[in-house]
Design a protein around this motif. Structure first.
Motif, PDB file in Angstrom:
ATOM      1  N   ARG A 164      -8.552   0.908  12.917  1.00 22.45           N
ATOM      2  CA  ARG A 164      -7.347   0.657  12.122  1.00 22.45           C
ATOM      3  C   ARG A 164      -7.271   1.586  10.921  1.00 22.45           C
ATOM      4  N   ARG A 191       1.632   1.718  -3.235  1.00 24.53           N
ATOM      5  CA  ARG A 191       1.172   0.618  -2.381  1.00 24.53           C
ATOM      6  C   ARG A 191      -0.289   0.280  -2.676  1.00 24.53           C
ATOM      7  N   GLN A 210      -1.996  -3.220  -4.164  1.00 18.34           N
ATOM      8  CA  GLN A 210      -3.016  -3.970  -3.429  1.00 18.34           C
ATOM      9  C   GLN A 210      -4.289  -4.144  -4.244  1.00 18.34           C
ATOM     10  N   GLU A 232      -3.867  -6.672  -6.844  1.00 20.61           N
ATOM     11  CA  GLU A 232      -3.969  -8.026  -6.300  1.00 20.61           C
ATOM     12  C   GLU A 232      -5.433  -8.427  -6.103  1.00 20.61           C
ATOM     13  N   HIS A 259     -11.666 -11.640  -2.010  1.00 23.14           N
ATOM     14  CA  HIS A 259     -10.906 -10.475  -1.557  1.00 23.14           C
ATOM     15  C   HIS A 259     -11.657  -9.163  -1.790  1.00 23.14           C
ATOM     16  N   THR A 300      -5.102   1.826   2.177  1.00 22.44           N
ATOM     17  CA  THR A 300      -4.114   0.740   2.214  1.00 22.44           C
ATOM     18  C   THR A 300      -4.401  -0.221   3.370  1.00 22.44           C
ATOM     19  N   VAL A 301      -4.897   0.328   4.493  1.00 26.63           N
ATOM     20  CA  VAL A 301      -5.262  -0.537   5.616  1.00 26.63           C
ATOM     21  C   VAL A 301      -6.496  -1.364   5.258  1.00 26.63           C
ATOM     22  N   GLU A 353      -5.567  -4.262   3.136  1.00 24.89           N
ATOM     23  CA  GLU A 353      -4.980  -5.357   3.920  1.00 24.89           C
ATOM     24  C   GLU A 353      -6.073  -6.221   4.540  1.00 24.89           C
ATOM     25  N   LEU A 400      -7.694  -8.396   1.890  1.00 20.79           N
ATOM     26  CA  LEU A 400      -6.818  -9.476   1.437  1.00 20.79           C
ATOM     27  C   LEU A 400      -6.591 -10.534   2.513  1.00 20.79           C
ATOM     28  N   SER A 401      -7.165 -10.326   3.692  1.00 26.13           N
ATOM     29  CA  SER A 401      -7.021 -11.278   4.792  1.00 26.13           C
ATOM     30  C   SER A 401      -8.294 -12.097   4.957  1.00 26.13           C
TER      31      SER A 401
END
Length: 416
Positions: A67, A97, A101, A104, A230, A295-296, A299, A302-303
């Protein structure tokens, strides 16, 4: 010309560093160009042999994740291999972006320097001002000591304190306050890159409460991503969102992408670092591939998957500590981090042990002065999610077999 004692000492250190580095390179343990056609994360090919890689900092196993690769490929397709402009002028939208992230993840304004080292330079060039004092942990990463030359060149006092010693730090703070210092900046690591030991979060919070002039700048390059909510890191998890604690992090280790992060709760200070520091203005940008991968990765962090990866790594860290204890392999520090250090003593003995391990198809990092104190040469091991339990067992068993040979030299450190 009469040379100062400091200059002579620096030259001696540099010469010893060079000798050690050349010896490690001659043994095939450093400056190694791996021969992989395609990297699988957990192994490297050296001298035609596929060996277990215990020297990678890709702790969560993301740096060859498909990914992240796809994110990098798509970014290159959109913006090319490099966007040739200082971010002071123009930058690609992926920066926006990624900053969102990371903000966050960290809970505050987060800047994106090109590297952690350049982030140190940016911060220490601008944040300490005339009348301030900068106090650096003696074993803080070399990049922090190097960056501390910037405020020193501006006439700001730089003091060193013993490694991870809150009592000595407090004494230094009291001395600085008695001398009428403005702000006091404590500079240290969150997870120390050689021994894997961690900073004293509880004591630091107490010192921050007791001394309003105290600020902290902590390099959490090796604690970020694999630890904390996170992936916010060991420092952010330990001290919370403290208004006088600034955290530096690396995106090129556990995060798996490239670049760095500076989490700065003070918005005005963040603005000043962004616009007034040399390295945030004159250094090149992150390449689109790094931004796309980052950025991936963000993500994923953050999951729920990020927490699952953290939990699995911690299970393996605990297992490794148990295996080492069972094989009677001593480590310098038993903190539950993915880094652990086997002290050997003389530089040549550490090189010899590293070579024996490589012959057994296990690669690790030989650590010599000045990366570690003189007389404490050894091997640094790192764990990643690319390793299986069987891999860890093999490392512990092999060390248990090889150590008696090395310990037969009476000059070798025996902590067992």
């Amino acid at each position: 010309m009469i040379r100062t004692g400091r200059a002579v000492a620096r030259e001696r250190i540099t010469r010893r560093f060079e000798r050690n580095a050349l010896a490690a390179a001659a043994a095939g343990l450093s400056r190694v160009r791996v021969e992989d056609e395609q990297h699988d994360g957990g192994h490297v090919v050296i001298d035609g042999r596929k060996v277990l890689n215990m020297g990678s900092c890709a702790y969560l196993g993301l740096n060859v994740d498909q990914r992240l690769k796809q994110g990098a490929i798509e970014a290159v397709e959109r913006f090319g291999p490099v966007f040739s402009s200082s971010t002071a002028y123009t930058s690609v939208p992926l920066y926006t972006r990624l900053e969102q992230q990371l903000g966050e993840i960290m809970g505050c304004r987060t800047l994106v320097p090109t590297t952690t080292t350049l982030g140190h330079f940016a911060f220490l060039q601008v944040a300490p001002e005339s009348g301030d004092v900068v106090i650096v942990d003696a074993q803080a990463h070399a990049s922090l000591h190097l960056a501390a030359h910037l405020p020193q060149a501006q006439g700001i006092e730089i003091w060193a304190v013993a490694h991870n010693d809150p009592s000595e730090l407090e004494e230094a703070i009291l001395r600085a306050e008695a001398d009428g210092a403005g702000r006091i900046w404590y500079v240290a690591d969150g997870v120390y890159s050689m021994y894997g030991d961690t900073f004293f979060s509880g004591e630091l919070l107490s010192l921050l409460d007791a001394h309003p002039s105290l600020h902290a700048y902590i390099d959490d390059a090796h604690g970020f991503s694999w630890f904390g909510y996170h992936g916010c890191g060991l420092v952010r998890d330990g001290v919370g969102l403290h208004p006088r604690v600034i955290i530096a992090a690396s995106l090129s280790k556990s995060f798996g992408s490239g670049g760095a992060a500076l989490a700065i709760p003070d918005e005005d200070l963040a603005d000043r670092i962004q616009v007034a520091s040399g390295t945030m203005t004159f250094s090149g940008p992150l390449h689109p591939a790094e931004l796309g991968a980052a950025t991936v990765s963000a993500e994923i962090h953050l999951s729920d998957e990020g927490a699952d990866r953290q939990a699995e790594l911690m299970r393996q860290i605990r297992l490794m500590r148990q295996l080492l204890a069972g094989a009677r392999v001593p480590v310098a520090d038993a903190s539950l981090t993915p880094i652990w250090y086997l002290p050997v003593g003389p530089a040549q003995a550490a090189i010899d042990l590293g070579r024996k391990l490589l012959d057994a198809e296990i690669y690790t990092n030989v650590a010599l002065f000045p990366a570690v104190p003189h007389g404490m040469a050894g091997l640094r091991f790192t764990q990643t999610l690319y390793h299986s339990d069987a891999d860890l067992m093999r490392v512990a068993d092999t060390l248990g077999e090889l150590l008696p040979e090395v310990l037969s030299d009476r000059n070798v450190v025996d902590l067992r």
